[in-house]
Design a protein around this motif. Structure first.
Motif, PDB file in Angstrom:
ATOM      1  N   PHE A  63       0.858  -1.185   0.000  1.00  0.00           N
ATOM      2  CA  PHE A  63       0.000   0.000   0.000  1.00  0.00           C
ATOM      3  C   PHE A  63       0.894   1.235   0.000  1.00  0.00           C
ATOM      4  O   PHE A  63       2.036   1.214   0.471  1.00  0.00           O
ATOM      5  CB  PHE A  63      -0.939   0.008   1.216  1.00  0.00           C
ATOM      6  N   ILE A  64       0.355   2.350  -0.523  1.00  0.00           N
ATOM      7  CA  ILE A  64       1.139   3.581  -0.624  1.00  0.00           C
ATOM      8  C   ILE A  64       0.191   4.777  -0.667  1.00  0.00           C
ATOM      9  O   ILE A  64      -0.941   4.676  -1.154  1.00  0.00           O
ATOM     10  CB  ILE A  64       2.036   3.561  -1.886  1.00  0.00           C
ATOM     11  N   GLY A  65       0.664   5.913  -0.158  1.00  0.00           N
ATOM     12  CA  GLY A  65      -0.143   7.129  -0.213  1.00  0.00           C
ATOM     13  C   GLY A  65       0.429   8.228   0.647  1.00  0.00           C
ATOM     14  O   GLY A  65       0.796   7.991   1.803  1.00  0.00           O
ATOM     15  N   GLY A  66       0.561   9.443   0.100  1.00  0.00           N
ATOM     16  CA  GLY A  66       0.974  10.607   0.866  1.00  0.00           C
ATOM     17  C   GLY A  66       2.325  10.497   1.523  1.00  0.00           C
ATOM     18  O   GLY A  66       2.504  10.964   2.651  1.00  0.00           O
ATOM     19  N   GLY A  67       3.276   9.870   0.870  1.00  0.00           N
ATOM     20  CA  GLY A  67       4.601   9.736   1.451  1.00  0.00           C
ATOM     21  C   GLY A  67       4.748   8.584   2.419  1.00  0.00           C
ATOM     22  O   GLY A  67       5.772   8.451   3.089  1.00  0.00           O
ATOM     23  N   VAL A  68       3.729   7.744   2.498  1.00  0.00           N
ATOM     24  CA  VAL A  68       3.753   6.576   3.377  1.00  0.00           C
ATOM     25  C   VAL A  68       3.575   5.325   2.524  1.00  0.00           C
ATOM     26  O   VAL A  68       2.719   5.275   1.630  1.00  0.00           O
ATOM     27  CB  VAL A  68       2.626   6.643   4.431  1.00  0.00           C
ATOM     28  N   SER A 115      -3.503   3.671  -1.535  1.00  0.00           N
ATOM     29  CA  SER A 115      -3.787   2.842  -2.701  1.00  0.00           C
ATOM     30  C   SER A 115      -3.173   1.468  -2.448  1.00  0.00           C
ATOM     31  O   SER A 115      -2.019   1.371  -2.017  1.00  0.00           O
ATOM     32  CB  SER A 115      -3.176   3.447  -3.967  1.00  0.00           C
ATOM     33  N   GLN A 116      -3.947   0.427  -2.690  1.00  0.00           N
ATOM     34  CA  GLN A 116      -3.483  -0.921  -2.415  1.00  0.00           C
ATOM     35  C   GLN A 116      -3.077  -1.635  -3.706  1.00  0.00           C
ATOM     36  O   GLN A 116      -3.749  -1.515  -4.734  1.00  0.00           O
ATOM     37  CB  GLN A 116      -4.576  -1.731  -1.710  1.00  0.00           C
ATOM     38  N   GLY A 117      -1.982  -2.359  -3.634  1.00  0.00           N
ATOM     39  CA  GLY A 117      -1.535  -3.153  -4.766  1.00  0.00           C
ATOM     40  C   GLY A 117      -2.268  -4.478  -4.835  1.00  0.00           C
ATOM     41  O   GLY A 117      -3.154  -4.761  -4.026  1.00  0.00           O
ATOM     42  N   HIS A 118      -1.896  -5.298  -5.801  1.00  0.00           N
ATOM     43  CA  HIS A 118      -2.515  -6.607  -5.923  1.00  0.00           C
ATOM     44  C   HIS A 118      -1.973  -7.534  -4.835  1.00  0.00           C
ATOM     45  O   HIS A 118      -0.773  -7.540  -4.561  1.00  0.00           O
ATOM     46  CB  HIS A 118      -2.229  -7.218  -7.297  1.00  0.00           C
ATOM     47  N   PRO A 119      -2.837  -8.312  -4.190  1.00  0.00           N
ATOM     48  CA  PRO A 119      -2.363  -9.241  -3.167  1.00  0.00           C
ATOM     49  C   PRO A 119      -1.491 -10.339  -3.780  1.00  0.00           C
ATOM     50  O   PRO A 119      -1.739 -10.794  -4.893  1.00  0.00           O
ATOM     51  CB  PRO A 119      -3.654  -9.817  -2.582  1.00  0.00           C
ATOM     52  N   SER A 167      -7.918 -18.527  13.734  1.00  0.00           N
ATOM     53  CA  SER A 167      -6.916 -17.613  14.262  1.00  0.00           C
ATOM     54  C   SER A 167      -6.088 -17.052  13.123  1.00  0.00           C
ATOM     55  O   SER A 167      -5.561 -17.799  12.301  1.00  0.00           O
ATOM     56  CB  SER A 167      -6.003 -18.347  15.257  1.00  0.00           C
ATOM     57  N   CYS A 168      -6.004 -15.727  13.051  1.00  0.00           N
ATOM     58  CA  CYS A 168      -5.176 -15.106  12.027  1.00  0.00           C
ATOM     59  C   CYS A 168      -4.516 -13.853  12.590  1.00  0.00           C
ATOM     60  O   CYS A 168      -5.008 -13.244  13.538  1.00  0.00           O
ATOM     61  CB  CYS A 168      -5.976 -14.780  10.765  1.00  0.00           C
ATOM     62  N   ASP A 169      -3.385 -13.507  12.006  1.00  0.00           N
ATOM     63  CA  ASP A 169      -2.619 -12.342  12.441  1.00  0.00           C
ATOM     64  C   ASP A 169      -2.401 -11.412  11.263  1.00  0.00           C
ATOM     65  O   ASP A 169      -2.090 -11.859  10.152  1.00  0.00           O
ATOM     66  CB  ASP A 169      -1.271 -12.762  13.009  1.00  0.00           C
ATOM     67  N   LEU A 170      -2.567 -10.128  11.511  1.00  0.00           N
ATOM     68  CA  LEU A 170      -2.329  -9.107  10.501  1.00  0.00           C
ATOM     69  C   LEU A 170      -1.144  -8.260  10.935  1.00  0.00           C
ATOM     70  O   LEU A 170      -1.139  -7.689  12.031  1.00  0.00           O
ATOM     71  CB  LEU A 170      -3.572  -8.227  10.333  1.00  0.00           C
ATOM     72  N   LEU A 171      -0.128  -8.200  10.087  1.00  0.00           N
ATOM     73  CA  LEU A 171       1.050  -7.371  10.339  1.00  0.00           C
ATOM     74  C   LEU A 171       1.078  -6.233   9.332  1.00  0.00           C
ATOM     75  O   LEU A 171       1.040  -6.473   8.122  1.00  0.00           O
ATOM     76  CB  LEU A 171       2.332  -8.194  10.198  1.00  0.00           C
ATOM     77  N   LEU A 172       1.124  -5.003   9.833  1.00  0.00           N
ATOM     78  CA  LEU A 172       1.321  -3.844   8.974  1.00  0.00           C
ATOM     79  C   LEU A 172       2.767  -3.394   9.139  1.00  0.00           C
ATOM     80  O   LEU A 172       3.193  -3.059  10.245  1.00  0.00           O
ATOM     81  CB  LEU A 172       0.373  -2.710   9.351  1.00  0.00           C
ATOM     82  N   LEU A 173       3.527  -3.398   8.054  1.00  0.00           N
ATOM     83  CA  LEU A 173       4.944  -3.043   8.090  1.00  0.00           C
ATOM     84  C   LEU A 173       5.160  -1.788   7.251  1.00  0.00           C
ATOM     85  O   LEU A 173       5.034  -1.830   6.026  1.00  0.00           O
ATOM     86  CB  LEU A 173       5.797  -4.202   7.553  1.00  0.00           C
ATOM     87  N   PHE A 174       5.459  -0.681   7.920  1.00  0.00           N
ATOM     88  CA  PHE A 174       5.685   0.587   7.228  1.00  0.00           C
ATOM     89  C   PHE A 174       7.182   0.755   6.968  1.00  0.00           C
ATOM     90  O   PHE A 174       8.009   0.455   7.829  1.00  0.00           O
ATOM     91  CB  PHE A 174       5.162   1.758   8.067  1.00  0.00           C
ATOM     92  N   THR A 175       7.528   1.275   5.789  1.00  0.00           N
ATOM     93  CA  THR A 175       8.937   1.467   5.452  1.00  0.00           C
ATOM     94  C   THR A 175       9.581   2.471   6.397  1.00  0.00           C
ATOM     95  O   THR A 175       8.918   3.312   6.996  1.00  0.00           O
ATOM     96  CB  THR A 175       9.098   1.972   4.012  1.00  0.00           C
ATOM     97  N   GLU A 176      10.900   2.386   6.486  1.00  0.00           N
ATOM     98  CA  GLU A 176      11.643   3.294   7.361  1.00  0.00           C
ATOM     99  C   GLU A 176      11.422   4.747   6.964  1.00  0.00           C
ATOM    100  O   GLU A 176      11.272   5.626   7.823  1.00  0.00           O
ATOM    101  CB  GLU A 176      13.136   2.963   7.306  1.00  0.00           C
ATOM    102  N   ASP A 177      11.349   5.023   5.669  1.00  0.00           N
ATOM    103  CA  ASP A 177      11.128   6.396   5.197  1.00  0.00           C
ATOM    104  C   ASP A 177       9.751   6.929   5.590  1.00  0.00           C
ATOM    105  O   ASP A 177       9.532   8.140   5.620  1.00  0.00           O
ATOM    106  CB  ASP A 177      11.290   6.466   3.676  1.00  0.00           C
ATOM    107  N   SER A 178       8.817   6.017   5.855  1.00  0.00           N
ATOM    108  CA  SER A 178       7.453   6.430   6.192  1.00  0.00           C
ATOM    109  C   SER A 178       7.311   6.893   7.629  1.00  0.00           C
ATOM    110  O   SER A 178       6.360   7.609   7.976  1.00  0.00           O
ATOM    111  CB  SER A 178       6.478   5.272   5.953  1.00  0.00           C
ATOM    112  N   ILE A 179       8.248   6.483   8.496  1.00  0.00           N
ATOM    113  CA  ILE A 179       8.090   6.733   9.927  1.00  0.00           C
ATOM    114  C   ILE A 179       8.038   8.221  10.241  1.00  0.00           C
ATOM    115  O   ILE A 179       7.196   8.687  11.019  1.00  0.00           O
ATOM    116  CB  ILE A 179       9.212   6.037  10.726  1.00  0.00           C
ATOM    117  N   LYS A 180       8.934   9.021   9.612  1.00  0.00           N
ATOM    118  CA  LYS A 180       8.938  10.458   9.861  1.00  0.00           C
ATOM    119  C   LYS A 180       7.621  11.094   9.423  1.00  0.00           C
ATOM    120  O   LYS A 180       7.082  11.969  10.109  1.00  0.00           O
ATOM    121  CB  LYS A 180      10.106  11.119   9.141  1.00  0.00           C
ATOM    122  N   THR A 181       7.128  10.687   8.264  1.00  0.00           N
ATOM    123  CA  THR A 181       5.860  11.232   7.770  1.00  0.00           C
ATOM    124  C   THR A 181       4.722  10.895   8.720  1.00  0.00           C
ATOM    125  O   THR A 181       3.879  11.743   9.029  1.00  0.00           O
ATOM    126  CB  THR A 181       5.549  10.682   6.366  1.00  0.00           C
TER     127      THR A 181
END
Length: 343
Positions: A212-217, A276-280, A318-332
């Motif tokens: 996923f991507i949007g607004g510098g994240v 915006s989400q990419g293809h799974p 039982s399922c787990d969802l992990l959201l992993l944001f890029t290092e560049d996204s953290i400041k934004t």
């Protein structure tokens, strides 16, 4: 009426937001608790008129607090404020004696309406009204990398988004979804396995990844499902045929679309962004989770990781969802949420 108020929530952000929404003349009479155990201790020691209670908390959750209030016949009016917006969650808290249910983030008009009802009831029971000033006692939360405040903000944002996704799943499958406390940390790629330590099971898993991507994240969402869950998922989705690998893949993609889409939408709305989400992409089926993400982890250096675990009551799902944001996204992201901490 100047109420003696207790706000119980494991999120410092949520406690602040709730306090700010209350009448100005109440501000000196507000007390805080960081979990259900702390709230019960306060309720047992001193009179409280009004309790604003979260549901998903450590030590004791909101349901356990409501049950204890009933069992101990504590004199307090309770309003549940939660991101768990499933219809059954509302029904359960009302059956436990809560006066009303307000979903997060709090709508001021709804809160004002509820406070009006509380005041009417208080007037009817004037002899029971307590107005002693209270001293604030804020929970001390810790964080290894993120500052306490920012980690708290990300956890609360995740909590609200998680609740919206859980509500969608609950309505679709007509079940009660068990919601956890989201786990938020900034980690190095070498520590990524720690983020999924609670996911690792003796049995195999299947996983889907979606960018996923949007607004510098930018980032990726990983949905990891225990293989033992497929039988009950098929039953809930009213599939009666043979559970082939192809069918299991379709079920996996269906669950991933529901949870990933709803959580990302919930997060984006709270920080005024659009993703915006990419293809799974299927990372693999019927393999240990550590093997499924090994290749994916090589693309990461440092990431903001949000872990959410979902379960369904009375079903082996039982399922787990992990959201992993890029290092560049953290400041934004930090910049986007800092305004939420402003006094």
């Amino acid at each position: 009426m100047v109420a003696a108020v207790l706000i119980c929530d494991d999120s410092n952000l949520a406690r602040k937001q709730m306090a700010r929404a209350l009448p100005a003349e109440w501000q000196q009479n507000i007390q805080f608790a960081g979990h259900g155990g702390e709230a019960l201790d306060i309720l047992q020691r001193q009179p409280i008129d009004l309790l604003f209670l979260d549901l998903n908390m450590p030590i004791l959750d909101g349901y356990q607090v409501l049950a204890a209030i009933q069992q101990q016949q504590l004199s307090v009016k309770t309003i549940v404020v939660s991101g768990d917006i499933q219809p059954e969650a509302r029904e359960r808290v009302l059956s436990y004696g809560a006066l009303d249910f307000i979903k997060k983030p709090v709508d001021q008009q709804k809160l004002n309406h509820v406070l009006g009802l509380v005041e009417q009831k208080t007037i009817q029971q004037q002899a029971q009204a307590k107005t002693e000033p209270k001293v604030a006692a804020v929970k001390n939360t810790g964080s290894f990398v993120l500052s306490n405040d920012l980690r708290d903000v990300f956890q609360e944002l995740s909590n609200v988004a998680m609740g919206q996704a859980g509500d969608l799943l609950a309505r679709l499958l007509k079940v009660f979804v068990k919601l956890p406390i989201p786990n938020v940390n900034v980690i190095e790629v070498s520590e990524l396995h720690m983020a999924i330590a609670s996911v690792e099971q003796k049995e195999n898993t299947s996983a889907v990844c979606q960018g996923f991507i949007g607004g510098g994240v930018a980032g990726e969402a990983l949905l990891i499902l225990n293989d033992s869950s497929f039988v009950d998922i098929a039953r809930l989705m009213q599939y009666n045929g043979e559970l082939t690998t192809k069918v299991e893949l379709e079920l996996l993609m269906d669950i991933a679309n529901i949870l990933i889409g709803a959580v990302l939408k919930g997060l984006a709305e709270q920080i005024d962004m659009t993703f915006s989400q990419g293809h799974p992409v299927v990372l693999g089926q019927h393999a240990p989770v550590s093997e499924l993400i090994k290749a994916n982890a090589r693309r990461w250096r440092r990431t903001l990781a949000i872990e959410i675990s979902y379960g369904i009551e009375n079903y082996n799902i039982s399922c787990d969802l992990l959201l992993l944001f890029t290092e560049d996204s953290i400041k934004t992201l930090n910049y986007k949420v800092e305004f939420l901490l402003e006094d």
